[in-house]
Design an enzyme around this catalytic site. Structure first.
Site, PDB file in Angstrom:
ATOM      1  N   ASP A 146       0.798  -1.383   0.118  1.00  0.00           N
ATOM      2  CA  ASP A 146       0.078   0.065   0.127  1.00  0.00           C
ATOM      3  C   ASP A 146       1.047   1.303  -0.109  1.00  0.00           C
ATOM      4  O   ASP A 146       2.024   1.359  -0.492  1.00  0.00           O
ATOM      5  CB  ASP A 146      -0.773  -0.121   1.246  1.00  0.00           C
ATOM      6  CG  ASP A 146      -2.344   0.601   0.855  1.00  0.00           C
ATOM      7  OD1 ASP A 146      -2.221   1.745   0.690  1.00  0.00           O
ATOM      8  OD2 ASP A 146      -3.182  -0.201   0.965  1.00  0.00           O
ATOM      9  N   HIS A 203      -3.870   5.962   3.060  1.00  0.00           N
ATOM     10  CA  HIS A 203      -4.524   4.667   2.635  1.00  0.00           C
ATOM     11  C   HIS A 203      -4.158   3.511   3.452  1.00  0.00           C
ATOM     12  O   HIS A 203      -4.572   2.759   3.848  1.00  0.00           O
ATOM     13  CB  HIS A 203      -4.405   4.644   1.170  1.00  0.00           C
ATOM     14  CG  HIS A 203      -5.446   3.862   0.529  1.00  0.00           C
ATOM     15  ND1 HIS A 203      -4.759   2.404   0.223  1.00  0.00           N
ATOM     16  CD2 HIS A 203      -6.632   3.895  -0.151  1.00  0.00           C
ATOM     17  CE1 HIS A 203      -5.921   1.726  -0.379  1.00  0.00           C
ATOM     18  NE2 HIS A 203      -6.767   2.378  -0.689  1.00  0.00           N
ATOM     19  N   SER A 531     -11.186  -0.855  -1.192  1.00  0.00           N
ATOM     20  CA  SER A 531      -9.805  -0.791  -0.653  1.00  0.00           C
ATOM     21  C   SER A 531     -10.106  -1.042   0.957  1.00  0.00           C
ATOM     22  O   SER A 531      -9.233  -1.523   1.572  1.00  0.00           O
ATOM     23  CB  SER A 531      -9.092   0.584  -0.555  1.00  0.00           C
ATOM     24  OG  SER A 531      -8.449   0.712  -1.963  1.00  0.00           O
TER      25      SER A 531
END
Length: 748
Positions: A146, A203, A531
């Site tokens: 990520d 994220h 996600s």
């Protein structure tokens, strides 16, 4: 296998090289396995030398920065594929194509990045059930590919964590070594990671804490969704592989991260990123995941955020767990009340310090806009009308601007509030964002009515009020409008997505405070996407791996799929964003049920030897199959199988016409040693499904039995289209469900 080496620019001669006026670009180069080399630890240097022999030795090129650069190798891959990533020009590639052993070179793709209540919603409770049986995922290592991580966040505290297992061979990079602990046991960064695993995006921190974050009390955003935040597998270890920045993620880095993760010893790989669907031999995530799965690592991937259009799902290889997104039974409610008395419900994570029900004039940014591609979406610099000051502004969603950024644009223009009108095809899916001013997200249908009111009177007014966290939505889970749908373009005979899980308005760890609370490291944010659903399933897989260390990736995946829920909290079929029953390409096998997955009764294991006939059945060429297998294959020597013959927990039947189609499946008993299962069939409309035998009798654990399924089209079903059903194997204690999708062929 050895660790991944990052190879720097090398110089062959001291005299000047001829210069090519072409930009260097990163290519991923596949080569044949060198027959003279056995790739053990001792021969990795030889393998690297073999890779280097493919690079041109006579030219430099002008890089995008304007500097002269030699052709250079970036990554040498040892596990995920036979080949390397290199900085090359198209002329370099043409030169390499002439060399013996060269297979292909493709430019790297840039892929996109695709909680307090979710454990409870998933039925996870302290000191009981699957959390107790799996010891909260203790001993399992989840690799997260990520944007990096913020190591000081309390979600990554190692209080109560054991040291990593002895098999762990990963590292924390030198500038990060003091940041790691028994929770965060590895941190690596690749080219797009800019030399540090620190998360500058958010994220990666969010997904890592969703999968395996520690218990953190008092987690909230503006006081909303307040409670104890915890990951799905809170005692699992985390290893971070930073491959993305704000511009995206390069697949050369992703392959390098997967290469490292295999050597490091992860058990689960969580990959919340992807791109458009391409054949598996050209899909770096699929190639890397194949090698990882072969080594016993389960790879969980997001399906993508291109829904609700069909055939948009990515990461659809059968060895990947492909995860779609759905809602929780929690809403973070806000309401807009119009001057005519009408009220519309939306969502927002904004919470005013003082409740204010004052009415303000409405301003529709799209009305009389000079630039219809800018102003209606409240893009930066587009709200120049001084009349905006002191008004609530109507903005359309998307247009290349995030909802929070739209709010900042409105605030900078003097607006006092904002109503975001969603896209029509998102239906009831709404975002609860941490806005910088009073704002909410409403559906397109409600937005039309608000705009109609705005146009109906000279002084349209409204007030926005915030009700906060509301739990108890009986329609949950609802498939998110953005969740990508099947069928799989790359392999229509494999039903995708496999599963859905929580992915709408998920609260998890965040690098910075989004609500201006500067006195704490306990910072969280609420965001949505597949996600977010992917790490929920990565966490569930970690729990199952901890409870059943001998289960293969295919067995874990089967357990998750065959025990999934197909009904919502109201005991009705799961709905989609239109509040209509969701189709099979939206939910796959259904919504994850961790407790049932821990005791599935029967499982479908997929032997790796089945993949060669599967690839040949996809009509891949020998070199294309070789790219996936890392060795030479001759499909003319292989008895290929149709896609639907793969021993998969679901059925996807393509082009069923007048000729019946028959497939076999083999199930393994992991339930009660002595048990008997009877089949129950819900045939798709216009299709007859026959199963032989109709009863399976087991006498021991791990016993395998095979059954045969025949799909026949009934004579009166002449219309082409997709129909769906299921088959279930029921014992007195277990129910093992396989969804069925059938594409009917046009009658001739």
């Amino acid at each position: 296998m050895g660790f991944l080496k990052i190879l720097f620019v090398f110089i062959f001669c001291s005299f000047p090289w001829p210069t090519i006026q072409t930009d260097l670009e990163t290519y991923i180069v596949h080569v044949e396995s060198p027959e003279s080399l056995i790739t053990t630890q001792s021969s990795l240097t030889d393998l690297d030398s073999y890779y280097l022999s493919f690079l041109p030795k006579t030219t430099t090129a002008i890089s995008s920065s304007g500097n002269e650069e030699a052709a250079s190798m970036i990554y040498s891959y040892h596990n995920v594929m036979k080949g390397f990533a290199a900085r090359l020009t198209s002329e370099h590639v043409k030169e390499m194509e002439k060399k013996h052993g060269f297979v292909s070179a493709q430019k790297q793709r840039i892929l996109s990045l695709d909680t307090t209540h979710t454990p409870s919603f998933l039925g996870l409770q302290q000191n009981m059930g699957v959390w107790k049986d799996s010891n909260y995922g203790k001993g399992v290592i989840i690799g997260v590919i990520d944007t990096g991580i913020i190591p000081d966040h309390p979600s990554f505290s190692d209080v109560g964590m054991p040291p990593p297992p002895a098999k762990w061979k990963g590292v924390c990079e030198s500038n990060f070594i003091n940041k790691c602990n028994n929770k965060l046991i590895g941190a690596r960064s690749y080219k797009r990671g800019s030399g540090s695993p620190i998360d500058g995006n958010g994220h990666g921190t969010h997904t890592a804490s969703t999968a395996a974050g520690a218990f953190v009390k008092g987690a909230n955003v503006y006081g909303n969704a307040n409670g104890t935040a915890v990951g799905v597998a809170p005692l699992a270890h985390i290893a971070i592989y930073k491959v993305c920045n704000s511009d995206g993620c390069s697949d050369s880095d992703i392959l390098a991260a997967m290469d490292s993760a295999i050597d490091d010893g992860v058990d689960i790989l969580s990959v919340s990123l992807g791109g458009r669907s391409v054949p598996f031999y050209a899909d770096s995530i699929a190639i890397g995941a194949y090698s990882a799965t072969e080594r016993g690592i389960l790879v969980s991937c997001s399906a993508g955020n291109s829904g609700p259009l069909h055939a948009t799902a990515g990461n659809t290889a059968p060895w990947i767990l492909t995860v779609g997104a759905s809602t929780l039974d929690r809403k973070i409610k806000a309401t807009v009340k119009l001057g005519n008395g009408e009220e519309f419900e939306g969502e927002s994570a904004y919470r005013p310090k003082i409740s204010n029900s004052t009415f303000f004039t409405l301003f529709d940014a799209a009305k009389n806009a000079k630039d219809q591609s800018e102003t209606p979406y409240c893009r930066p610099g587009s709200l120049t009308d001084p009349a905006i000051r002191g008004k609530i502004v109507l903005c359309l969603a998307f247009g290349g601007v995030g909802n929070i950024d739209k709010g900042q644009v409105v605030k900078d223009a003097g607006g006092v509030g904002m109503i975001i009108i969603n896209r029509p095809y998102y239906g009831v899916t709404k975002s609860a964002d941490a806005h910088v001013l009073p704002a909410l997200d409403v559906s397109a249908a409600d937005g039309l009515r608000i705009r109609a009111y705005t146009n109906s009177t000279l002084n349209p007014v409204a007030t926005i009020t915030f009700q906060g966290t509301i739990i108890g939505d009986k329609n949950a889970p609802i498939v998110a409008g953005f969740s990508s749908r099947g069928p799989s373009r790359a392999s229509p005979g494999i039903l995708k997505p496999d599963i859905i899980g929580p992915g709408v308005n998920i609260l998890a760890a965040w690098p910075t405070s989004v609500d201006d609370n500067k006195n704490t490291k306990s910072t969280f944010n609420i965001i949505s996407g597949t996600s977010m659903s992917c790490p929920h399933l990565s966490g569930v897989a970690a729990l199952l791996k901890s409870a059943h260390p001998d289960w293969s990736p295919a067995v874990i995946k089967s357990a998750i799929m065959t025990t999934a829920d197909t009904l919502n909290l109201a005991s009705s079929p799961i709905l989609d964003e239109r509040l209509l029953p969701a189709d099979i390409y939206a939910i796959g096998a259904g919504h994850v049920n961790p407790s049932r997955a821990n005791d599935p009764g029967l499982v479908y294991d997929t032997p790796f030897e089945e993949y060669v006939p599967y690839f040949c059945g996809l009509n891949y060429t020998n070199p294309q199959v070789g790219k996936l297998l890392k060795r030479k294959v001759n499909c003319s020597d292989v008895e290929s199988i149709p896609e639907a013959q793969l021993n998969y927990p679901s059925f996807s039947i393509s082009g069923l016409g007048s000729t019946p189609q028959t497939y076999t499946r083999t199930v393994t008993n992991v339930g009660d040693a002595k048990s008997s299962y009877k089949v129950r069939i819900a045939s798709p409309k216009g299709v007859v499904v026959k199963v032989k035998p109709s009863k399976l009798n087991f006498s021991m654990l791990n016993q395998k039995l095979t059954y045969q399924v025949t799909f026949s089209k009934t004579t009166n079903s002449s219309k082409p289209g997709v129909v769906e059903g299921f088959l279930k194997w029921n014992s007195n204690r277990h129910s093992v469900r396989s969804p069925i999708a059938v594409v009917l062929a046009l009658a001739t």
